[in-house]
Every structure is written in structure tokens, then in C-alpha cells.
Design a protein around this motif. Structure first.
Motif, PDB file in Angstrom:
ATOM      1  N   PRO A  93       0.792  -1.229   0.000  1.00 48.10           N
ATOM      2  CA  PRO A  93       0.000   0.000   0.000  1.00 48.10           C
ATOM      3  C   PRO A  93       0.829   1.287   0.000  1.00 48.10           C
ATOM      4  O   PRO A  93       0.358   2.320  -0.457  1.00 48.10           O
ATOM      5  CB  PRO A  93      -0.845  -0.116   1.267  1.00 48.10           C
ATOM      6  N   MET A  94       2.051   1.226   0.482  1.00 48.51           N
ATOM      7  CA  MET A  94       2.891   2.431   0.499  1.00 48.51           C
ATOM      8  C   MET A  94       3.530   2.689  -0.870  1.00 48.51           C
ATOM      9  O   MET A  94       3.557   3.815  -1.344  1.00 48.51           O
ATOM     10  CB  MET A  94       3.976   2.301   1.564  1.00 48.51           C
ATOM     11  N   LYS A  95       4.054   1.638  -1.494  1.00 56.93           N
ATOM     12  CA  LYS A  95       4.734   1.782  -2.787  1.00 56.93           C
ATOM     13  C   LYS A  95       3.782   1.687  -3.973  1.00 56.93           C
ATOM     14  O   LYS A  95       4.150   2.037  -5.089  1.00 56.93           O
ATOM     15  CB  LYS A  95       5.819   0.718  -2.933  1.00 56.93           C
ATOM     16  N   ARG A  96       2.558   1.165  -3.737  1.00 54.29           N
ATOM     17  CA  ARG A  96       1.542   1.004  -4.779  1.00 54.29           C
ATOM     18  C   ARG A  96       2.002   0.059  -5.886  1.00 54.29           C
ATOM     19  O   ARG A  96       1.717   0.260  -7.053  1.00 54.29           O
ATOM     20  CB  ARG A  96       1.129   2.351  -5.367  1.00 54.29           C
ATOM     21  N   ILE A  97       2.749  -0.986  -5.491  1.00 52.18           N
ATOM     22  CA  ILE A  97       3.178  -2.015  -6.431  1.00 52.18           C
ATOM     23  C   ILE A  97       2.884  -3.384  -5.813  1.00 52.18           C
ATOM     24  O   ILE A  97       2.709  -3.501  -4.606  1.00 52.18           O
ATOM     25  CB  ILE A  97       4.685  -1.927  -6.779  1.00 52.18           C
ATOM     26  N   TYR A  98       2.855  -4.405  -6.666  1.00 55.88           N
ATOM     27  CA  TYR A  98       2.613  -5.761  -6.180  1.00 55.88           C
ATOM     28  C   TYR A  98       3.927  -6.452  -5.857  1.00 55.88           C
ATOM     29  O   TYR A  98       4.906  -6.332  -6.588  1.00 55.88           O
ATOM     30  CB  TYR A  98       1.841  -6.587  -7.219  1.00 55.88           C
ATOM     31  N   VAL A  99       3.930  -7.197  -4.746  1.00 56.90           N
ATOM     32  CA  VAL A  99       5.078  -7.963  -4.293  1.00 56.90           C
ATOM     33  C   VAL A  99       4.665  -9.439  -4.332  1.00 56.90           C
ATOM     34  O   VAL A  99       3.586  -9.788  -3.842  1.00 56.90           O
ATOM     35  CB  VAL A  99       5.479  -7.562  -2.856  1.00 56.90           C
ATOM     36  N   GLU A 100       5.526 -10.280  -4.921  1.00 58.41           N
ATOM     37  CA  GLU A 100       5.180 -11.699  -5.007  1.00 58.41           C
ATOM     38  C   GLU A 100       5.191 -12.337  -3.618  1.00 58.41           C
ATOM     39  O   GLU A 100       6.164 -12.237  -2.892  1.00 58.41           O
ATOM     40  CB  GLU A 100       6.142 -12.431  -5.936  1.00 58.41           C
ATOM     41  N   GLN A 101       4.088 -13.010  -3.269  1.00 58.25           N
ATOM     42  CA  GLN A 101       3.964 -13.728  -2.002  1.00 58.25           C
ATOM     43  C   GLN A 101       4.385 -15.180  -2.156  1.00 58.25           C
ATOM     44  O   GLN A 101       4.972 -15.756  -1.262  1.00 58.25           O
ATOM     45  CB  GLN A 101       2.518 -13.735  -1.521  1.00 58.25           C
ATOM     46  N   ALA A 102       4.016 -15.779  -3.280  1.00 58.92           N
ATOM     47  CA  ALA A 102       4.280 -17.202  -3.473  1.00 58.92           C
ATOM     48  C   ALA A 102       4.260 -17.549  -4.951  1.00 58.92           C
ATOM     49  O   ALA A 102       3.594 -16.890  -5.747  1.00 58.92           O
ATOM     50  CB  ALA A 102       3.237 -18.030  -2.737  1.00 58.92           C
ATOM     51  N   ARG A 103       5.006 -18.600  -5.283  1.00 57.20           N
ATOM     52  CA  ARG A 103       4.993 -19.193  -6.626  1.00 57.20           C
ATOM     53  C   ARG A 103       4.702 -20.673  -6.405  1.00 57.20           C
ATOM     54  O   ARG A 103       5.477 -21.368  -5.758  1.00 57.20           O
ATOM     55  CB  ARG A 103       6.347 -19.002  -7.300  1.00 57.20           C
ATOM     56  N   MET A 104       3.563 -21.132  -6.912  1.00 57.16           N
ATOM     57  CA  MET A 104       3.084 -22.471  -6.575  1.00 57.16           C
ATOM     58  C   MET A 104       2.812 -23.300  -7.825  1.00 57.16           C
ATOM     59  O   MET A 104       2.129 -22.841  -8.728  1.00 57.16           O
ATOM     60  CB  MET A 104       1.800 -22.351  -5.746  1.00 57.16           C
ATOM     61  N   ALA A 105       3.363 -24.516  -7.863  1.00 53.34           N
ATOM     62  CA  ALA A 105       3.141 -25.428  -8.980  1.00 53.34           C
ATOM     63  C   ALA A 105       2.425 -26.702  -8.539  1.00 53.34           C
ATOM     64  O   ALA A 105       1.815 -27.379  -9.358  1.00 53.34           O
ATOM     65  CB  ALA A 105       4.468 -25.776  -9.648  1.00 53.34           C
ATOM     66  N   ASP A 106       2.508 -27.043  -7.269  1.00 56.87           N
ATOM     67  CA  ASP A 106       1.878 -28.262  -6.766  1.00 56.87           C
ATOM     68  C   ASP A 106       0.464 -28.005  -6.253  1.00 56.87           C
ATOM     69  O   ASP A 106      -0.392 -28.870  -6.326  1.00 56.87           O
ATOM     70  CB  ASP A 106       2.711 -28.881  -5.646  1.00 56.87           C
ATOM     71  N   GLY A 107       0.250 -26.839  -5.707  1.00 61.03           N
ATOM     72  CA  GLY A 107      -1.056 -26.502  -5.171  1.00 61.03           C
ATOM     73  C   GLY A 107      -1.074 -25.069  -4.684  1.00 61.03           C
ATOM     74  O   GLY A 107      -0.034 -24.467  -4.468  1.00 61.03           O
ATOM     75  N   ILE A 108      -2.263 -24.526  -4.558  1.00 63.74           N
ATOM     76  CA  ILE A 108      -2.427 -23.170  -4.051  1.00 63.74           C
ATOM     77  C   ILE A 108      -2.654 -23.280  -2.550  1.00 63.74           C
ATOM     78  O   ILE A 108      -3.646 -23.858  -2.113  1.00 63.74           O
ATOM     79  CB  ILE A 108      -3.608 -22.460  -4.734  1.00 63.74           C
ATOM     80  N   LEU A 109      -1.722 -22.770  -1.786  1.00 65.70           N
ATOM     81  CA  LEU A 109      -1.812 -22.809  -0.331  1.00 65.70           C
ATOM     82  C   LEU A 109      -1.442 -21.428   0.200  1.00 65.70           C
ATOM     83  O   LEU A 109      -0.279 -21.050   0.206  1.00 65.70           O
ATOM     84  CB  LEU A 109      -0.873 -23.879   0.243  1.00 65.70           C
ATOM     85  N   LEU A 110      -2.475 -20.679   0.587  1.00 65.57           N
ATOM     86  CA  LEU A 110      -2.279 -19.307   1.050  1.00 65.57           C
ATOM     87  C   LEU A 110      -3.151 -19.023   2.272  1.00 65.57           C
ATOM     88  O   LEU A 110      -4.273 -19.516   2.360  1.00 65.57           O
ATOM     89  CB  LEU A 110      -2.643 -18.312  -0.053  1.00 65.57           C
ATOM     90  N   PRO A 111      -2.662 -18.190   3.192  1.00 62.48           N
ATOM     91  CA  PRO A 111      -3.460 -17.825   4.363  1.00 62.48           C
ATOM     92  C   PRO A 111      -4.361 -16.610   4.129  1.00 62.48           C
ATOM     93  O   PRO A 111      -5.265 -16.353   4.912  1.00 62.48           O
ATOM     94  CB  PRO A 111      -2.405 -17.493   5.413  1.00 62.48           C
ATOM     95  N   GLU A 112      -4.104 -15.840   3.065  1.00 61.53           N
ATOM     96  CA  GLU A 112      -4.893 -14.630   2.822  1.00 61.53           C
ATOM     97  C   GLU A 112      -5.123 -14.407   1.334  1.00 61.53           C
ATOM     98  O   GLU A 112      -4.348 -14.904   0.532  1.00 61.53           O
ATOM     99  CB  GLU A 112      -4.218 -13.407   3.453  1.00 61.53           C
ATOM    100  N   PRO A 113      -6.164 -13.767   0.898  1.00 61.40           N
ATOM    101  CA  PRO A 113      -7.110 -12.972   1.678  1.00 61.40           C
ATOM    102  C   PRO A 113      -8.049 -13.833   2.515  1.00 61.40           C
ATOM    103  O   PRO A 113      -8.741 -13.337   3.383  1.00 61.40           O
ATOM    104  CB  PRO A 113      -7.884 -12.188   0.628  1.00 61.40           C
ATOM    105  N   TRP A 114      -8.085 -15.122   2.246  1.00 60.40           N
ATOM    106  CA  TRP A 114      -8.737 -16.093   3.117  1.00 60.40           C
ATOM    107  C   TRP A 114      -7.928 -17.370   2.972  1.00 60.40           C
ATOM    108  O   TRP A 114      -7.183 -17.542   2.024  1.00 60.40           O
ATOM    109  CB  TRP A 114     -10.205 -16.305   2.726  1.00 60.40           C
TER     110      TRP A 114
END
Length: 87
Positions: free
Chosen positions: A52-73
């Protein structure tokens, strides 16, 4: 209600510069999460979060086996049973 996530799917022959222009528009619209899905050699999901400060996207994860993320849910999707659409 504004969207919380945007998804772009790109396959073989996609124009790379389009992603930069698209993500810039998503950032301007305050969409906090952006996923890029590549289908050239199987499925690879790139998850990005808006700084939100820089107004750019930062990569959180790169996934090939499955999508496993804690957010946005919390999400857990195995990718081994999903196949890209045939061209």
C-alpha cells in the motif's frame, strides 16, 4: 464492494508487457491481491500482494503443486488434478 482479488491467465504466445499494464490498473483500483496463472508447462500460480505504500505488487508465493495461502482467506487447492484448457 471493490474486488479483493484479480486473476490473469497467460499461456504460450501471451504478450508479456500486458501484465505490467494490467497490474498497474489493479493497483490504481486498490485491489489488494493479484494472481497470475501460467499454463505453458503445466500450471504455475504466482500470488502477489499490493504494497500500500509503494503502490506495487510484491510476489507472495509461486506455486506449482497446489495453491496454499493464508490470505485474503485460507485456501488450499491441489493443482495435480487440474489441466490447462487445450489450445
Amino acid at each position: 464492494m471493490p474486488p479483493t482479488r484479480a486473476t490473469t491467465t497467460r499461456g504460450k504466445g501471451a504478450v508479456r508487457w500486458l501484465a505490467g499494464r494490467t497490474t498497474h490498473r489493479y493497483a490504481e483500483a486498490d485491489i489488494p491481491y493479484f494472481w497470475r496463472i501460467e499454463t505453458e508447462a503445466g500450471i504455475v500460480v504466482h500470488a502477489h500482494k499490493l504494497d500500500p505504500m509503494k503502490r506495487i505488487y510484491v510476489e507472495q508465493a509461486r506455486m506449482a503443486d497446489g495453491i496454499l495461502l493464508p490470505e485474503p482467506w485460507e485456501i488450499d487447492i491441489p493443482l495435480d488434478r487440474i489441466t490447462p484448457r487445450s489450445r
